[in-house]
Design an enzyme around this catalytic site. Sequence first.
Site, PDB file in Angstrom:
ATOM      1  N   ARG A 262      38.324  66.113  41.072  1.00 27.38           N
ATOM      2  CA  ARG A 262      38.540  65.189  41.623  1.00 27.38           C
ATOM      3  C   ARG A 262      38.579  64.258  40.368  1.00 27.38           C
ATOM      4  O   ARG A 262      37.534  64.362  39.385  1.00 27.38           O
ATOM      5  CB  ARG A 262      37.905  64.461  42.480  1.00 27.38           C
ATOM      6  N   ARG A 277      29.377  60.977  39.821  1.00 24.81           N
ATOM      7  CA  ARG A 277      30.836  60.938  39.944  1.00 24.81           C
ATOM      8  C   ARG A 277      30.969  61.572  38.738  1.00 24.81           C
ATOM      9  O   ARG A 277      31.718  61.066  38.427  1.00 24.81           O
ATOM     10  CB  ARG A 277      31.386  59.468  39.740  1.00 24.81           C
ATOM     11  N   ARG A 391      24.246  65.613  43.498  1.00 31.79           N
ATOM     12  CA  ARG A 391      24.144  64.698  44.221  1.00 31.79           C
ATOM     13  C   ARG A 391      22.663  65.154  45.114  1.00 31.79           C
ATOM     14  O   ARG A 391      22.401  64.119  44.804  1.00 31.79           O
ATOM     15  CB  ARG A 391      24.812  63.667  45.551  1.00 31.79           C
TER      16      ARG A 391
END
Length: 430
Positions: A262, A277, A391
């Site tokens: 992403r 992230r 995560r």
Amino acid sequence: MHDIRMIRDTPDAFDAALSLRGLAPVSGALLALDADRRAAIKQAEDAQAAANAAAKDVGKAKASGDEAEFARLRTLMADKKAEIAALNERAKELDAQLGDMLIALPNLPYADVPPGKDEHDNVEQKRTGTPRQFDFKPVEHFDIPAVQPGMDFAAGAKLSGSRFVVLRGAVARVHRALSQFMLDTHVDEHGLTETNTPVIVREEMLYGTGQLPKFGEDSYQTTNGWWLIPTAEVTLTNLVNGETVDAGTLPRRHVAHTLCFRSEAGSAGRDTSGMLRQHQFEKVEMVSITHPDESDAEHTRMTQCAEAILEKLELPYRTMLLCAGDMGAGARRTYDLEVWLPGQDTYREISSISTCGDYQARRMNARFKPVDGGKPEFVHTLNGSGLAVGRTLIAVLENGQQADGSVVLPAVLHPYLGGKNTISATGDLI
């Protein structure tokens, strides 16, 4: 994608549902295009009927020797042929315009989705587990002494730029163990079919699941037009793209462990420290293809599958029902699981489980044959993380940190680590 017939029947309800996502009314523009398109089709059909009638009469005029009538009918047929071609082209253009408008619109929230603009309006459903009380101040994952030898952001930046990381040693092994544990649990206990898919797809696959046309900036495209997947939702859901399956084969439940990519467009300045992230990450993704009557129950089931992973890892979490303004564009209802991160002293998202109704199925033209042999219907599609591996690693490290700088690991991971249960303060698996 939306059914234009539904919009014709309930335009006010359609606009009201989109307004929950902060969008202005669009049914008027859609229906105007639809009316023009249908008018062009009707005019083409009428012109074709006139041409057909002239074709029948032209032979009679020729046989009777009526040259004037013969010439008139020949001219009429030529004119109608040109008119039909122009009308069909017009209808095709209007159909494309209508399709472009429909495919760019998000899904309609279900009636039980709370109104709201953003994450502050999400509704907590439950909390599971109690956050641990530390006798020292817990730190974020990248500041834990046990983690620092095995989590190298400088090396990641040298190789690829910001928001990449190199994992080594014990940390890398725990990361791998987590993905194996998740897959085994979903396959052995939850009945999902392990599926290994490509991470590069054709452009139409992203149209099928809704990442395109509006969200292309969030993904990476190769120079030859392929795309890197942002999640295995794309590949797993598109397995039924263009197919009509037997109802008896539903539900189809898949799980895959893949790399995901992403660009994180629009997230500048957010969560730039650590692994939270990243541009490249790993995820264990669940996808279900179901009969419409079973999709609500399947949504609950999939949420419980993701929750079970967190519970086996002994990680405190809460389950949130997202408001209309915070849901992804393709979802009709979404549950987020948020895990407790003591280093941040807050809950952070670790999984989103969404039901999409027939929204993706219409884009993919994915249908099923009813058992009674009736007309094929669109399937319903659902997707959810089970879980985001990076995560989950963060949560395991932060919740297991000790005062001496070591990390105690959850018991369910010990078999995947050769019976070892701790990362020492110096970064060794012991």
